[in-house]
Scaffold this active site. Structure first.
Site, short mmCIF file in Angstrom:
data_model
loop_
_atom_site.label_atom_id
_atom_site.label_comp_id
_atom_site.label_asym_id
_atom_site.label_seq_id
_atom_site.Cartn_x
_atom_site.Cartn_y
_atom_site.Cartn_z
N HIS A 117 22.66 -12.81 80.04
CA HIS A 117 24.02 -13.19 80.43
C HIS A 117 24.05 -14.54 81.14
O HIS A 117 24.95 -15.34 80.92
CB HIS A 117 24.64 -12.11 81.32
CG HIS A 117 25.96 -12.52 81.86
ND1 HIS A 117 27.07 -12.64 81.05
CD2 HIS A 117 26.35 -12.91 83.11
CE1 HIS A 117 28.09 -13.06 81.78
NE2 HIS A 117 27.68 -13.23 83.02
N ARG A 131 24.85 -9.54 84.89
CA ARG A 131 26.20 -10.00 85.24
C ARG A 131 26.43 -10.03 86.75
O ARG A 131 27.34 -10.69 87.22
CB ARG A 131 27.25 -9.09 84.57
CG ARG A 131 27.39 -9.38 83.08
CD ARG A 131 28.42 -8.49 82.44
NE ARG A 131 27.99 -7.10 82.36
CZ ARG A 131 28.73 -6.11 81.87
NH1 ARG A 131 29.94 -6.37 81.43
NH2 ARG A 131 28.27 -4.88 81.80
N LYS A 177 39.04 -17.41 81.68
CA LYS A 177 39.25 -15.98 81.93
C LYS A 177 39.23 -15.69 83.42
O LYS A 177 38.41 -16.24 84.15
CB LYS A 177 38.13 -15.20 81.23
CG LYS A 177 38.17 -13.71 81.45
CD LYS A 177 37.08 -13.01 80.63
CE LYS A 177 35.78 -12.88 81.37
NZ LYS A 177 34.76 -12.12 80.65
N GLY A 212 35.34 -4.00 76.16
CA GLY A 212 36.09 -4.64 75.08
C GLY A 212 37.23 -5.52 75.60
O GLY A 212 37.83 -6.27 74.84
N GLY A 213 37.51 -5.41 76.89
CA GLY A 213 38.66 -6.14 77.47
C GLY A 213 38.63 -7.64 77.21
O GLY A 213 39.65 -8.22 76.83
N THR A 214 37.47 -8.24 77.38
CA THR A 214 37.37 -9.70 77.24
C THR A 214 37.80 -10.15 75.84
O THR A 214 38.67 -11.02 75.69
CB THR A 214 35.92 -10.17 77.50
OG1 THR A 214 35.60 -9.82 78.84
CG2 THR A 214 35.76 -11.67 77.30
N ARG A 253 38.88 -12.50 86.15
CA ARG A 253 38.53 -11.08 86.23
C ARG A 253 39.31 -10.41 87.35
O ARG A 253 39.38 -10.93 88.45
CB ARG A 253 37.03 -10.96 86.52
CG ARG A 253 36.36 -10.35 85.37
CD ARG A 253 34.96 -9.97 85.47
NE ARG A 253 34.44 -9.87 84.11
CZ ARG A 253 34.75 -8.90 83.26
NH1 ARG A 253 35.54 -7.92 83.63
NH2 ARG A 253 34.26 -8.89 82.05
#
Ligand code: R5P
Length: 280
Positions: A117, A84, A175, A207-209, A177
């Site tokens: 990723h 990432r 999204k 787990g946020g995404t 960040r």
């Protein structure tokens, strides 16, 4: 012959044997001793790169000792950490490139990464990216009127593959960040009203995404929200948050060792896919 490094020892692969010993010197350095009598042909190393640097070092040491024997050394990397960190920004280094450059120096015959990723890392270390779409589509084949969701721009290709497999449409979330481990979902491109949404992602970390994505999908009228993700990191209190979330069911693979007991989370085995890579 296959050699499973410490990071892959939880995988119950066909043909696994105790073919090396791993100790530590009093100083803490790792000490590998290959006890298998293998001096020709082709071998596979199965080993993840974890956040802990020893996992990478083990792969490198194995690669070196096996290549010294004149073997063709292939590798399957179930999980590639640092992927990432895939660009240089301000004072933040391009750590994924550093890791890939290190891996390249072994000179593997063939290298496979399970759901990397960022596939573009391939420029620094040649590998074949293997996404377990097949495994997931089996798990979700019974969902009525599904729509596959990419939870961010980087996941569009993965989601497209899944949508093609399920012969359904896909939608995408934009999204933003706010910082490491802090994600916020902003906007949805596509219509999910009265449809069952299946988010597909490479990993679940905090787990946020996916939690934010599920909230957004529900707000936009989705019926049930399901998640398919390859790697389960479940950092901090991720499991608790996921339990409370609007997500109905999560399917994850065991590329990383998992010990979760949650009615919402189902762990499916990655071994058949790795065996297919090795033995076909
Ligand atoms: C990010 O771009 C990745 O594809 C995942 O969506 C993300 O790393 C998951 O992390 P978290 O669960 O912390 O949101």
């Amino acid at each position: 012959m296959i050699f499973l490094t410490s990071s892959a020892r939880h995988l119950k692969l066909k043909g696994r044997k105790r073919n090396y010993s791993l100790d530590k010197y009093p100083s803490g350095e790792i000490k590998i001793n290959v006890i298998a009598d293998v001096n020709s042909g082709c071998v596979f190393i199965i080993g993840s790169v974890l956040p802990d640097a020893n996992s990478l070092l083990e792969i490198m040491i194995f690669g070196d000792v096996l290549k010294e024997r004149g073997l063709k050394v292939n590798i399957v990397i179930p999980y590639l950490a640092y992927a990432r960190q895939d660009k240089q920004e301000g004072g933040e280094p391009f750590a994924a490139r550093v890791v890939c450059n290190i891996l390249r120096t072994v000179g593997f015959g063939k290298a496979y990464v399970i759901d990397a990723h960022n596939i573009k890392l391939n420029r620094f270390f040649r590998f074949i990216n293997v996404i377990p779409v097949n495994i997931f589509s089996k798990e979700f084949s019974r969902i009525n009127d599904p729509i596959v969701i990419a939870p961010d721009k980087g996941g569009v290709k993965r989601a497209k593959g899944m949508a093609d497999f399920l012969s359904c449409e896909m939608a995408c979330i934009e999204k933003a960040r706010l910082g490491p481990g802090r994600a916020i979902s902003l906007a949805l491109k596509g219509n999910v009203r009265n449809r069952n949404a299946l988010i597909i992602d490479d990993m679940i970390d905090t787990g946020g995404t996916i939690i934010n994505a599920a909230d957004l999908l529900k707000k936009n009228g989705a019926k049930d929200v399901y998640v398919a993700a390859t790697h389960g990191l479940f950092s901090g209190n991720a499991i608790k948050k996921l339990e409370k979330s609007q997500i109905k069911k999560i399917v994850i693979t065991n590329t990383l060792p998992l010990n979760v007991s949650s009615n919402k989370i189902k762990v499916v085995k990655i071994e058949p896919l790795i065996e297919k890579i090795i033995y076909s």
